[in-house]
Scaffold this active site. Sequence first.
Site, mmCIF file in Angstrom:
data_model
loop_
_atom_site.group_PDB
_atom_site.id
_atom_site.type_symbol
_atom_site.label_atom_id
_atom_site.label_comp_id
_atom_site.label_asym_id
_atom_site.label_seq_id
_atom_site.Cartn_x
_atom_site.Cartn_y
_atom_site.Cartn_z
ATOM 1 N N HIS A 154 -43.607 -104.176 48.399
ATOM 2 C CA HIS A 154 -42.853 -104.171 49.687
ATOM 3 C C HIS A 154 -42.132 -105.655 49.628
ATOM 4 O O HIS A 154 -42.956 -106.469 49.144
ATOM 5 C CB HIS A 154 -43.464 -103.927 50.928
ATOM 6 C CG HIS A 154 -43.504 -102.451 51.095
ATOM 7 N ND1 HIS A 154 -44.884 -101.784 51.614
ATOM 8 C CD2 HIS A 154 -42.670 -101.762 51.548
ATOM 9 C CE1 HIS A 154 -44.543 -100.740 52.014
ATOM 10 N NE2 HIS A 154 -43.354 -100.499 52.183
ATOM 11 N N ARG B 215 -43.212 -92.046 62.082
ATOM 12 C CA ARG B 215 -42.490 -91.571 63.559
ATOM 13 C C ARG B 215 -41.020 -91.554 63.148
ATOM 14 O O ARG B 215 -40.384 -90.974 64.161
ATOM 15 C CB ARG B 215 -42.814 -93.090 64.431
ATOM 16 C CG ARG B 215 -42.526 -94.018 63.795
ATOM 17 C CD ARG B 215 -42.839 -95.578 64.909
ATOM 18 N NE ARG B 215 -42.737 -96.712 63.897
ATOM 19 C CZ ARG B 215 -41.265 -97.383 63.984
ATOM 20 N NH1 ARG B 215 -40.404 -96.617 64.206
ATOM 21 N NH2 ARG B 215 -41.382 -98.328 63.395
ATOM 22 N N GLU C 28 -48.751 -103.441 47.038
ATOM 23 C CA GLU C 28 -49.669 -102.540 47.638
ATOM 24 C C GLU C 28 -50.752 -102.224 46.803
ATOM 25 O O GLU C 28 -50.826 -102.069 45.532
ATOM 26 C CB GLU C 28 -48.796 -101.422 48.094
ATOM 27 C CG GLU C 28 -47.603 -101.486 49.043
ATOM 28 C CD GLU C 28 -48.064 -102.226 50.314
ATOM 29 O OE1 GLU C 28 -49.346 -102.128 50.751
ATOM 30 O OE2 GLU C 28 -47.233 -102.649 51.128
ATOM 31 N N CYS D 162 -42.064 -95.094 51.213
ATOM 32 C CA CYS D 162 -42.583 -95.769 50.411
ATOM 33 C C CYS D 162 -44.002 -95.507 49.713
ATOM 34 O O CYS D 162 -44.302 -95.342 48.456
ATOM 35 C CB CYS D 162 -42.662 -97.530 50.825
ATOM 36 S SG CYS D 162 -41.253 -97.936 51.389
#
Length: 192
Positions: A159, A84, A74, A137
């Site tokens: 990831h 969510r 990332e 994360c």
Amino acid sequence: MRILLTGFEPFGNATSNPSGEIVKQISMENVFTAILPVAYTKSAEHLLALIAEHNPDVVICLGQAEGRTQITPEKVAINLDDARLADNEGVLRSDVKILEGGPDAYFSTLPVKEIVEAIKNAGIPAAVSLSAGAFLCNHVFYVAQNKFAGTHVRSGFVHVPLMDSQSPEFPGLPTMPLDQMVTAVRVMLEVL
């Protein structure tokens, strides 16, 4: 060089998490490994305690990303918890700053592009990702980047896809063999 490598415990109803399984298989000199809880407060506290204990030169946090087909370091951590889904303790966060008054974002200080090229050269799919999302994360990624801002310590987040054994729990989603992901992480550690 001292490296701290973390993964996560299984999340929700899942029975495993590739990031945690990878960490269990990494045994290298000067590499300290740990599995973080999937809980906002506990994950950050655990990570900061590990940093205090091991005083690493490099921190790499790994996490599972359903739907991804590649190993994806990332590039950016954002100051936002907005998911969510609830964490493993039932905490659901929407539009919550990770650090009040903190910068909106931090860049990874890992050599992301160099890591991607090395993994691809080992024959494993990899790509740079610009977003770690806004769940756990990204949360630990931001906490690490904030901790090391302005220091010599390099840190970041990577990831990984689901592993093959998770196919029954995540039907139709792409997977990658665990041994291939372990090799990719070893390659990444060699780059560092």
